[in-house]
Design an enzyme around this catalytic site. Sequence first.
Site, PDB file in Angstrom:
ATOM      1  N   CYS A 164      72.392  18.616  40.280  1.00 26.59           N
ATOM      2  CA  CYS A 164      73.122  17.387  39.928  1.00 26.59           C
ATOM      3  C   CYS A 164      72.247  16.360  39.217  1.00 26.59           C
ATOM      4  O   CYS A 164      72.767  15.408  38.636  1.00 26.59           O
ATOM      5  CB  CYS A 164      73.744  16.781  41.182  1.00 26.59           C
ATOM      6  SG  CYS A 164      74.776  17.956  42.054  1.00 26.59           S
ATOM      7  N   ASN A 207      82.934  16.364  42.295  1.00 23.96           N
ATOM      8  CA  ASN A 207      81.520  16.472  41.922  1.00 23.96           C
ATOM      9  C   ASN A 207      81.368  17.565  40.866  1.00 23.96           C
ATOM     10  O   ASN A 207      81.576  18.742  41.159  1.00 23.96           O
ATOM     11  CB  ASN A 207      80.716  16.803  43.191  1.00 23.96           C
ATOM     12  CG  ASN A 207      79.228  16.946  42.948  1.00 23.96           C
ATOM     13  OD1 ASN A 207      78.774  16.985  41.810  1.00 23.96           O
ATOM     14  ND2 ASN A 207      78.466  17.030  44.027  1.00 23.96           N
ATOM     15  N   HIS A 218      75.482   9.473  40.334  1.00 25.15           N
ATOM     16  CA  HIS A 218      76.033  10.812  40.505  1.00 25.15           C
ATOM     17  C   HIS A 218      77.262  10.721  41.411  1.00 25.15           C
ATOM     18  O   HIS A 218      77.271   9.983  42.393  1.00 25.15           O
ATOM     19  CB  HIS A 218      74.975  11.729  41.113  1.00 25.15           C
ATOM     20  CG  HIS A 218      75.506  13.071  41.487  1.00 25.15           C
ATOM     21  ND1 HIS A 218      76.217  13.856  40.603  1.00 25.15           N
ATOM     22  CD2 HIS A 218      75.460  13.760  42.658  1.00 25.15           C
ATOM     23  CE1 HIS A 218      76.571  14.969  41.213  1.00 25.15           C
ATOM     24  NE2 HIS A 218      76.131  14.948  42.457  1.00 25.15           N
TER      25      HIS A 218
END
Length: 332
Positions: A116, A289, A259
């Site tokens: 990520c 996500n 994020h």
Amino acid sequence: MSDNCQCSIIGTGSYMPARVLTNHDLEKLVETSDEWITTRTGIKERRIAAPDETTSDMASEAARRALHTAGIKPEEVDLIIVATVTPDMFFPSTACFVQKKIGATNAVGFDISAACSGFLYALQTARHFLNGGPRKTALVIGAEKLSSLINWTDRNTCVLFGDGAGAAVIRWDDQPDAPGRVISSFMGTDGNLADLLKVPGGGTALPITAENVHLRPNTIHMEGRETFKHAVTRMCQASEKALKEAGLTAQDVKLVIPHQANARIISAIAERLGVPEERTFINLDKYGNTSAATIPVCLDEANRSGRIQRGDILLLVAFGGGFTWASSVIRW
Ligand code: UT7
């Protein structure tokens, strides 16, 4: 004091696949509820790529849109970096497929694997690359088809992730006040915590065999609660480091682009940094996500919606498997 890399973001683009998978759809797959997913994560729905849609397809579309915004022709691109943990195949790199698909005939390309944190790792890599040599224009892309790594019977993970791509055009320049200037960056890694978030199988450590395939080793395994704690701590540290290096404080930040893993993580970071929640960007309710794609997609949406204006100070901050974490301060 900012660092010496003289680069600016001159265009952004994003692409999200059409198919929407809602929390109510997931209620039919695993024992979960819209209420649990919404209150524990903030996610309402996510996008799922078509079966024949690859990571490089999504990356290429995001790249085309970023080039269009920047007013740059594909032939002018010198470097393509794709941050992804879901490449089209082991090799060639996804960047090679993007180079071909968008017609960036003069570009070199490679992928970065930092989960990520991948987009911010790629941004920092591009800045150093452009600063030192003859190449002056880069496409930095975060693209993921995480639906290909999901165990759809594991409610701990299958509700969290989605597919998509975001891209930014980065250009070297010698004008400190250029719009989109990346002022400072910070990166961190701790391989001791690799086991907390990983796809263990399919590589050399644990090849997929007829005997182990039923254990689904080629899907995402995560210790959610532990990961959560490290995410908050490391994203706060990374934010403070990049702000300090830029000679700024959290009060100077117009918009935090974090994020998108969990709305509660974002709230905790905002609180610790002393930034009001309305100065954080959130789109995880729509997309979940998307790993390396979250930050460039957010940046593109913030840009296109007019949420950010020239001169605004942006703080980009990420955390992911590895563990890895990273931040960047940008004067938009
Ligand atoms: O992108 C890289 C970084 N990723 C992250 O930062 C993610 C970090 N972690 C998280 O966001 C959260 O830990 C999760 C959203 C993954 C989980 O939330 P949590 O509040 O930490 O829940 P938990 O894992 O502690 O589980 C609490 C309960 C458990 O039940 P018991 O053992 O208390 O009976 C789980 O089995 O919630 C249960 N649970 C679910 N219930 C309904 C876990 N997943 C679900 C689900 N639906 N989908």
